[in-house]
Design a protein around this motif. Structure first.
Motif, PDB file in Angstrom:
ATOM      1  N   SER A 248       0.843  -1.195   0.000  1.00 62.10           N
ATOM      2  CA  SER A 248       0.000   0.000   0.000  1.00 62.10           C
ATOM      3  C   SER A 248       0.881   1.250   0.000  1.00 62.10           C
ATOM      4  O   SER A 248       2.073   1.189   0.333  1.00 62.10           O
ATOM      5  CB  SER A 248      -0.901   0.011   1.234  1.00 62.10           C
ATOM      6  N   ASP A 249       0.290   2.393  -0.359  1.00 60.25           N
ATOM      7  CA  ASP A 249       1.035   3.653  -0.313  1.00 60.25           C
ATOM      8  C   ASP A 249       1.584   3.900   1.089  1.00 60.25           C
ATOM      9  O   ASP A 249       2.723   4.361   1.249  1.00 60.25           O
ATOM     10  CB  ASP A 249       0.121   4.821  -0.705  1.00 60.25           C
ATOM     11  N   GLU A 250       0.777   3.589   2.092  1.00 56.77           N
ATOM     12  CA  GLU A 250       1.201   3.823   3.472  1.00 56.77           C
ATOM     13  C   GLU A 250       2.396   2.960   3.839  1.00 56.77           C
ATOM     14  O   GLU A 250       3.355   3.437   4.464  1.00 56.77           O
ATOM     15  CB  GLU A 250       0.040   3.540   4.435  1.00 56.77           C
ATOM     16  N   ASP A 296       2.055   4.574  -6.261  1.00 59.14           N
ATOM     17  CA  ASP A 296       1.145   4.756  -7.392  1.00 59.14           C
ATOM     18  C   ASP A 296       1.758   4.326  -8.729  1.00 59.14           C
ATOM     19  O   ASP A 296       1.719   5.063  -9.716  1.00 59.14           O
ATOM     20  CB  ASP A 296       0.692   6.221  -7.468  1.00 59.14           C
ATOM     21  N   VAL A 297       2.303   3.113  -8.771  1.00 59.21           N
ATOM     22  CA  VAL A 297       2.821   2.593 -10.031  1.00 59.21           C
ATOM     23  C   VAL A 297       1.657   2.382 -10.996  1.00 59.21           C
ATOM     24  O   VAL A 297       0.659   1.754 -10.658  1.00 59.21           O
ATOM     25  CB  VAL A 297       3.584   1.269  -9.812  1.00 59.21           C
ATOM     26  N   GLN A 298       1.814   2.922 -12.205  1.00 60.02           N
ATOM     27  CA  GLN A 298       0.766   2.874 -13.216  1.00 60.02           C
ATOM     28  C   GLN A 298       1.337   2.349 -14.532  1.00 60.02           C
ATOM     29  O   GLN A 298       2.554   2.296 -14.712  1.00 60.02           O
ATOM     30  CB  GLN A 298       0.195   4.283 -13.442  1.00 60.02           C
ATOM     31  N   LEU A 324      10.746  -0.973  -3.748  1.00 66.13           N
ATOM     32  CA  LEU A 324       9.490  -1.217  -3.048  1.00 66.13           C
ATOM     33  C   LEU A 324       8.418  -0.336  -3.672  1.00 66.13           C
ATOM     34  O   LEU A 324       8.633   0.868  -3.860  1.00 66.13           O
ATOM     35  CB  LEU A 324       9.648  -0.879  -1.562  1.00 66.13           C
ATOM     36  N   ALA A 325       7.273  -0.916  -4.013  1.00 67.26           N
ATOM     37  CA  ALA A 325       6.296  -0.146  -4.774  1.00 67.26           C
ATOM     38  C   ALA A 325       4.868  -0.452  -4.364  1.00 67.26           C
ATOM     39  O   ALA A 325       4.549  -1.541  -3.879  1.00 67.26           O
ATOM     40  CB  ALA A 325       6.472  -0.422  -6.268  1.00 67.26           C
ATOM     41  N   SER A 326       4.003   0.538  -4.585  1.00 72.49           N
ATOM     42  CA  SER A 326       2.560   0.374  -4.474  1.00 72.49           C
ATOM     43  C   SER A 326       1.949   0.595  -5.850  1.00 72.49           C
ATOM     44  O   SER A 326       2.596   1.109  -6.757  1.00 72.49           O
ATOM     45  CB  SER A 326       1.977   1.383  -3.469  1.00 72.49           C
ATOM     46  N   GLY A 327       0.693   0.209  -5.997  1.00 68.75           N
ATOM     47  CA  GLY A 327       0.038   0.360  -7.287  1.00 68.75           C
ATOM     48  C   GLY A 327      -0.008  -0.952  -8.030  1.00 68.75           C
ATOM     49  O   GLY A 327      -0.219  -2.014  -7.431  1.00 68.75           O
ATOM     50  N   LEU A 328       0.228  -0.919  -9.335  1.00 67.58           N
ATOM     51  CA  LEU A 328       0.190  -2.127 -10.142  1.00 67.58           C
ATOM     52  C   LEU A 328       1.475  -2.937 -10.000  1.00 67.58           C
ATOM     53  O   LEU A 328       2.556  -2.363  -9.799  1.00 67.58           O
ATOM     54  CB  LEU A 328      -0.002  -1.765 -11.618  1.00 67.58           C
ATOM     55  N   PRO A 329       1.386  -4.260 -10.116  1.00 62.98           N
ATOM     56  CA  PRO A 329       2.615  -5.058 -10.135  1.00 62.98           C
ATOM     57  C   PRO A 329       3.416  -4.771 -11.400  1.00 62.98           C
ATOM     58  O   PRO A 329       2.884  -4.310 -12.416  1.00 62.98           O
ATOM     59  CB  PRO A 329       2.090  -6.503 -10.118  1.00 62.98           C
ATOM     60  N   PHE A 330       4.717  -5.043 -11.349  1.00 63.72           N
ATOM     61  CA  PHE A 330       5.599  -4.665 -12.445  1.00 63.72           C
ATOM     62  C   PHE A 330       5.302  -5.400 -13.747  1.00 63.72           C
ATOM     63  O   PHE A 330       5.640  -4.903 -14.826  1.00 63.72           O
ATOM     64  CB  PHE A 330       7.054  -4.865 -12.045  1.00 63.72           C
ATOM     65  N   ASP A 331       4.653  -6.569 -13.668  1.00 62.75           N
ATOM     66  CA  ASP A 331       4.360  -7.268 -14.917  1.00 62.75           C
ATOM     67  C   ASP A 331       3.178  -6.666 -15.663  1.00 62.75           C
ATOM     68  O   ASP A 331       2.798  -7.146 -16.729  1.00 62.75           O
ATOM     69  CB  ASP A 331       4.141  -8.761 -14.666  1.00 62.75           C
ATOM     70  N   GLN A 332       2.602  -5.590 -15.110  1.00 57.88           N
ATOM     71  CA  GLN A 332       1.517  -4.892 -15.790  1.00 57.88           C
ATOM     72  C   GLN A 332       1.929  -3.480 -16.230  1.00 57.88           C
ATOM     73  O   GLN A 332       1.086  -2.662 -16.571  1.00 57.88           O
ATOM     74  CB  GLN A 332       0.289  -4.822 -14.887  1.00 57.88           C
ATOM     75  N   LEU A 333       3.231  -3.205 -16.227  1.00 63.73           N
ATOM     76  CA  LEU A 333       3.724  -1.883 -16.604  1.00 63.73           C
ATOM     77  C   LEU A 333       3.505  -1.588 -18.085  1.00 63.73           C
ATOM     78  O   LEU A 333       3.154  -0.471 -18.470  1.00 63.73           O
ATOM     79  CB  LEU A 333       5.221  -1.774 -16.302  1.00 63.73           C
ATOM     80  N   LYS A 362      11.254  -6.858  -0.055  1.00 65.57           N
ATOM     81  CA  LYS A 362      10.216  -7.294   0.890  1.00 65.57           C
ATOM     82  C   LYS A 362      10.625  -7.048   2.334  1.00 65.57           C
ATOM     83  O   LYS A 362       9.798  -6.714   3.179  1.00 65.57           O
ATOM     84  CB  LYS A 362       9.916  -8.768   0.694  1.00 65.57           C
ATOM     85  N   GLY A 363      11.916  -7.203   2.635  1.00 70.01           N
ATOM     86  CA  GLY A 363      12.386  -7.029   4.003  1.00 70.01           C
ATOM     87  C   GLY A 363      12.334  -5.605   4.496  1.00 70.01           C
ATOM     88  O   GLY A 363      12.555  -5.332   5.692  1.00 70.01           O
ATOM     89  N   LEU A 364      12.045  -4.624   3.614  1.00 68.41           N
ATOM     90  CA  LEU A 364      11.971  -3.232   4.035  1.00 68.41           C
ATOM     91  C   LEU A 364      10.668  -2.918   4.766  1.00 68.41           C
ATOM     92  O   LEU A 364      10.600  -1.915   5.478  1.00 68.41           O
ATOM     93  CB  LEU A 364      12.076  -2.314   2.811  1.00 68.41           C
ATOM     94  N   VAL A 365       9.664  -3.721   4.578  1.00 70.76           N
ATOM     95  CA  VAL A 365       8.368  -3.450   5.183  1.00 70.76           C
ATOM     96  C   VAL A 365       8.345  -3.972   6.612  1.00 70.76           C
ATOM     97  O   VAL A 365       8.800  -5.070   6.892  1.00 70.76           O
ATOM     98  CB  VAL A 365       7.233  -4.116   4.356  1.00 70.76           C
ATOM     99  N   GLU A 366       7.836  -3.141   7.490  1.00 67.56           N
ATOM    100  CA  GLU A 366       7.803  -3.501   8.907  1.00 67.56           C
ATOM    101  C   GLU A 366       6.927  -4.730   9.130  1.00 67.56           C
ATOM    102  O   GLU A 366       5.857  -4.876   8.533  1.00 67.56           O
ATOM    103  CB  GLU A 366       7.256  -2.337   9.730  1.00 67.56           C
ATOM    104  N   ALA A 367       7.373  -5.592  10.023  1.00 61.53           N
ATOM    105  CA  ALA A 367       6.583  -6.765  10.393  1.00 61.53           C
ATOM    106  C   ALA A 367       5.519  -6.373  11.418  1.00 61.53           C
ATOM    107  O   ALA A 367       5.752  -5.493  12.250  1.00 61.53           O
ATOM    108  CB  ALA A 367       7.503  -7.841  10.977  1.00 61.53           C
ATOM    109  N   ASP A 368       4.378  -7.009  11.295  1.00 61.24           N
ATOM    110  CA  ASP A 368       3.311  -6.718  12.253  1.00 61.24           C
ATOM    111  C   ASP A 368       3.631  -7.313  13.619  1.00 61.24           C
ATOM    112  O   ASP A 368       4.252  -8.357  13.697  1.00 61.24           O
ATOM    113  CB  ASP A 368       1.986  -7.282  11.738  1.00 61.24           C
TER     114      ASP A 368
END
Length: 368
Positions: A248-250, A296-298, A324-333, A362-368
């Motif tokens: 997510s953007d957040e 917001d990858v588009q 690290l990205a939000s929005g569309l996955p890279f295979d839809q660029l 993936k490791g950049l995102v905080e773990a819950d």
């Protein structure tokens, strides 16, 4: 929550806000372009011994054998040295011995079969000082000509023992003539050539422009190389999980603020900024960046923008910078039209590399 990046080594809680690539407009002197013509950091330590051939693909083992022999044959004096000394001696200068057959090797194969690994291994294995060996992408080579001028580039590279060209691509007629002429002069000067591409030399230009109008130049390039086919599947996906879904953007924003040396940009704004920075500067654009965070990858709106993103993806992959990205996955660029067009191989390479960098992030995102 606990930040996992400290444990992973990718970063730590940052005392400053992330930088924006959109605020950077680097100016790169020509001397840096020449000095940086070495294998990128990702391939600093690769060697033929670290390449692991797929046992189901004998062409990979054969490629290692051929390239090791090719590197071993590049020892001794520069082929033009005898002729140069002869100009000041008695009698006529002895002409340098012309090697039999093509003066280069051309590694052809799909994405992720280890072509760049092998090309960098060849550079490392060639018995010459680093200053006498050059390694760069096709785009970096054309950028060097733009920075130095054609004659100065010929003069600079003619003293080299080996020129390695990664991702050899001909995107327009001008580049066809430019590179054909440049490599012809370097071969005449005794420089050995090695290149990688996803297209055989005789097929360059197909699907991109009226290849028949430049068939002579394309065939001339082909004559400089011995094609060496490398079969196999993309090692970046061999036995690995699927690429992670976008965050997510957040999540992306929090990770950018929690990671030392991260950048944070809105994807559409970054694409606009890339149009204002020459592709030869994309490496400098990422100087000091340890992670790229994008919101917001588009889908890419047009071909020119797509090709600029391909260059940025290559520079990030070379430098092992996670994305690290939000929005569309890279295979839809890229649109179906792009993926079925003349530049499709570049776009598939970009998808493959960005997917690998997204997995690294993936490791950049905080773990819950």
């Amino acid at each position: 929550m606990r930040n996992s990046t400290a444990d992973s080594g990718l970063g730590q809680i940052s005392d400053v806000s992330p930088v924006s690539l959109c605020t950077r407009e680097p100016h790169v002197p020509a001397e840096r372009l020449v000095g940086e013509m070495v294998p990128p950091p990702r391939f600093d330590s690769v060697r033929f011994s670290t390449y692991i051939p797929d046992p189901n693909q004998p062409s990979q083992t054969e490629a290692v054998r051929v390239l090791e022999a090719f590197a071993g044959g590049l020892g001794g004096a520069h082929p033009t040295a005898t002729a140069k000394r002869g100009f000041f001696g008695f009698g006529r200068a002895k002409a340098p011995k012309t090697p039999a057959g093509p003066r280069g090797v051309y590694l052809d194969g799909g994405y992720g079969v280890g072509k760049t690994h092998l090309l960098a291994s060849l550079w490392h294995a060639t018995p010459a000082e680093p200053a006498l060996k050059a390694f760069g992408t096709f785009v970096e080579l054309t950028n060097l000509v733009g920075a130095l001028g054609f004659q100065k580039t010929v003069q600079t590279l003619s003293e080299h023992r080996l020129l390695c060209i990664d991702e050899f691509e001909l995107d327009d007629p001008g580049d066809t003539v430019l590179v054909s002429t440049l490599l012809g002069k370097l071969v005449d000067a005794g420089v050995a050539l090695a290149a990688t591409s996803n297209t055989l030399p005789g097929k360059l230009g197909e699907g991109r422009f009226a290849a028949a109008d430049f068939l002579r130049e394309i065939q001339g390039l082909s004559a400089h190389f011995r094609p060496l086919r490398i079969d196999g599947e993309d090692y970046r996906h061999r036995g690995l999980p699927e690429a992670p879904a976008p965050f997510s953007d957040e999540q992306v924003t929090k990770a950018a603020y929690a990671t030392q040396g991260a950048s944070l940009d809105d994807f559409p704004h970054l694409l606009e900024h890339l149009a204002r920075v020459h592709p030869s500067r994309y490496g400098a654009l990422t100087d000091g960046i340890r992670a790229v965070c994008l919101t917001d990858v588009q889908p890419i709106p047009d071909q020119s923008t797509a090709l600029r993103l391909v260059v940025l993806a290559d520079r990030l992959y070379d430098r092992e910078v996670p994305v690290l990205a939000s929005g569309l996955p890279f295979d839809q660029l890229f649109s179906e039209e792009m993926l079925n067009g003349g530049y499709r191989k570049k776009y598939f390479r970009a998808i493959s590399r960005l997917t690998a960098l997204a997995r690294d992030a993936k490791g950049l995102v905080e773990a819950d």
